[in-house]
Design a protein around this motif. Structure first.
Motif, PDB file in Angstrom:
ATOM      1  N   LEU A 165       0.816  -1.210   0.000  1.00 26.70           N
ATOM      2  CA  LEU A 165       0.000   0.000   0.000  1.00 26.70           C
ATOM      3  C   LEU A 165       0.853   1.266   0.000  1.00 26.70           C
ATOM      4  N   LYS A 175       1.023   1.927  -4.555  1.00 31.25           N
ATOM      5  CA  LYS A 175       0.425   3.211  -4.170  1.00 31.25           C
ATOM      6  C   LYS A 175      -0.040   4.018  -5.382  1.00 31.25           C
ATOM      7  N   ILE A 177      -5.758   4.815   1.725  1.00 33.95           N
ATOM      8  CA  ILE A 177      -4.488   4.178   2.076  1.00 33.95           C
ATOM      9  C   ILE A 177      -4.136   4.371   3.547  1.00 33.95           C
TER      10      ILE A 177
END
Length: 468
Positions: free
Chosen positions: A40, A45, A68
């Motif tokens: 993540l 990302k 996130i």
């Protein structure tokens, strides 16, 4: 073995693997969480940001903040506490059971199903997964088909991070969820609407499967005459129009003291321009409605209200080709209009006045228990009156949404707005069976009272009832 279902093979593999996963140490579980965290934070990302923008133009900062960050924060909290959560907890043993020791053992529930929604697909898929991993379960994930780009990224992540015998992600339409719900999972975690929650619960009842239902409803926001109105407007606009109102704990409607309604509307108009410019369609801080079906639902609801005399005090514009709806404030609504009967789940905010706080409380209590209830007030007595005379999954005073981010608080609804809790230790317990364990070390009093019964044993029972 489970048969006659295209997902049965996957289910059976996870079922066969559940004790291996369930017997993993806290370190092994944390290693899995660290892999998810790195994915993540680093590896995926940018892919996540781009996917969510493709699905409904979610701004990058909003993705980082609402998708996130909450999952990474959840992982960090679990890592700090998991070792202590997994310890056997010694509890007291009655004197009548002298010679025994009692414990609570937190054991995994087994094979779990997580069905997640489209509005925060990363957060509401991987958040519950963190709790399921911490508790030592095997898991099948089923994300929403309405955010296909994000689902593809999540599928790739899960396939690369985990063995499918441990954690797997299944993509598909509604029929996929229906097929999965036929399987005898040990626990189902569902996030979505109350209507679909009832379907999930009914399916789970066929196998007496435990459920966590994170649902929604119409979350009211009370503003009394003591509130700091400028700050209240700023915070309500943030809470309502983040993700274009597609948030289960967004303020659904405002109940405001009639003496400050006009000032609220004026401040609202000015603040919208500050946050999203004169034309929110040009703002890089404002996302879109997820698809044309939901866009049409919102437009129809707004037109229904206007046809019944509602006044659009701010906004009201929309563009079907871009599934764009302007941040909108509406007043003078009748109770039979869709906006007052159903959860809005979009960027339309009804405002309703009240004369007395009793009137506002009675109105809230005439409806289903909300997932969230918000109060803006500087008057402690009035705040406590609202809290003590209403029921809700959670409440935030002088802000909104923030209760979701505190891992020390249970998150979840009540009755129509949900069953069970999540986040932090509460989420861990949701995926855990609290197993009772009693160890007897020596012959106890109970062993002396087995048949054949006699007068001496009767006297012992009489003494036990009276004194122990």
């Amino acid at each position: 073995m489970i048969e006659n279902n295209k997902y049965s093979e996957l289910f059976n593999k996870q079922k066969a693997n559940q004790f291996h996963i369930g017997n993993t140490s806290s370190k092994q579980r944390i290693d899995k969480l660290n892999k998810l965290k790195k994915a993540l934070e680093v590896t995926y990302k940018q892919d996540i940001r781009e996917a969510l923008f493709k699905d409904f133009k979610k701004p990058q900062l909003e993705t980082d903040l609402t998708e996130i960050y909450p999952v990474i924060d959840e992982i960090n909290f679990v890592k700090q506490n998991l070792k202590s959560w997994l310890k056997r907890e010694q509890v007291g043993t009655p004197l009548a059971m002298l010679g025994s020791t009692s414990y609570i053992v937190n054991e995994p529930k087994g094979v779990c199903l997580i069905i997640s929604p489209w509005n925060y697909p990363i957060n509401l898929t991987f958040g519950p997964l963190v709790s399921a991993i911490a508790a030592g379960n095997t898991v099948i994930l089923k994300p929403s088909e309405m955010t296909p780009n994000t689902s593809k990224v999540m599928a790739r992540m899960v396939a690369n991070l985990f063995d499918e015998n441990d954690i797997a992600l299944v993509e598909g339409e509604v029929e996929t969820s229906q097929e999965l719900l036929k399987l005898p999972f040990n626990h189902i975690f569902f996030t979505g609407s109350p209507a679909v929650g009832k379907i999930v619960m009914k399916a789970a009842s066929e196998h007496l499967t435990s459920v966590t239902l994170e649902l929604g409803g119409k979350s009211p926001t009370i503003i009394d005459d003591s509130a700091h109105l400028e700050k209240a407007v700023q915070k309500i606009i943030f809470g309502k129009f983040t993700n274009a109102g597609q948030t289960c704990i967004a303020p659904d409607y405002v109940l405001i003291n009639e003496t400050i309604k006009d000032e609220f509307i004026t401040r609202f108009k000015n603040q919208i321009i500050k946050d999203y410019s004169e034309n929110a369609s040009d703002s890089e801080s404002y996302c879109r409605i997820v698809n044309k079906k939901h866009f049409k639902r919102l437009v129809d609801a707004l037109e229904d209200a206007k046809s019944k005399g509602a006044v659009v005090d701010s906004g009201g514009n929309f563009n079907e080709s871009d599934t764009y709806m302007e941040p909108t404030l509406v007043s003078n609504l009748t109770e039979d209009c869709t906006l007052m009967k159903e959860e809005i789940f979009g960027p339309i905010l009804p405002i309703k006045t009240y004369k007395t706080l009793n009137e506002a409380v009675d109105y809230i209590n005439s409806n289903e228990k909300p997932l969230a209830l918000y109060i803006y007030s500087k008057n402690k007595k009035q705040t406590n009156f609202v809290i003590n005379n209403t029921r809700a999954g959670g409440t935030c005073v002088n802000h909104n949404l923030l209760q979701y981010l505190n891992h020390n608080l249970p998150f979840g609804g009540s009755n129509n707005s949900g069953i069970g809790k999540s986040h932090g230790h509460f989420g861990f317990l949701e995926f855990t069976n609290q197993r009772s364990l009693l160890k007897q070390h020596t012959i106890g009093a109970v062993d002396l009272l087995k048949p054949p019964y006699n007068n001496w044993k009767q006297k012992m029972v009489d003494l036990t009832i009276k004194w122990f």
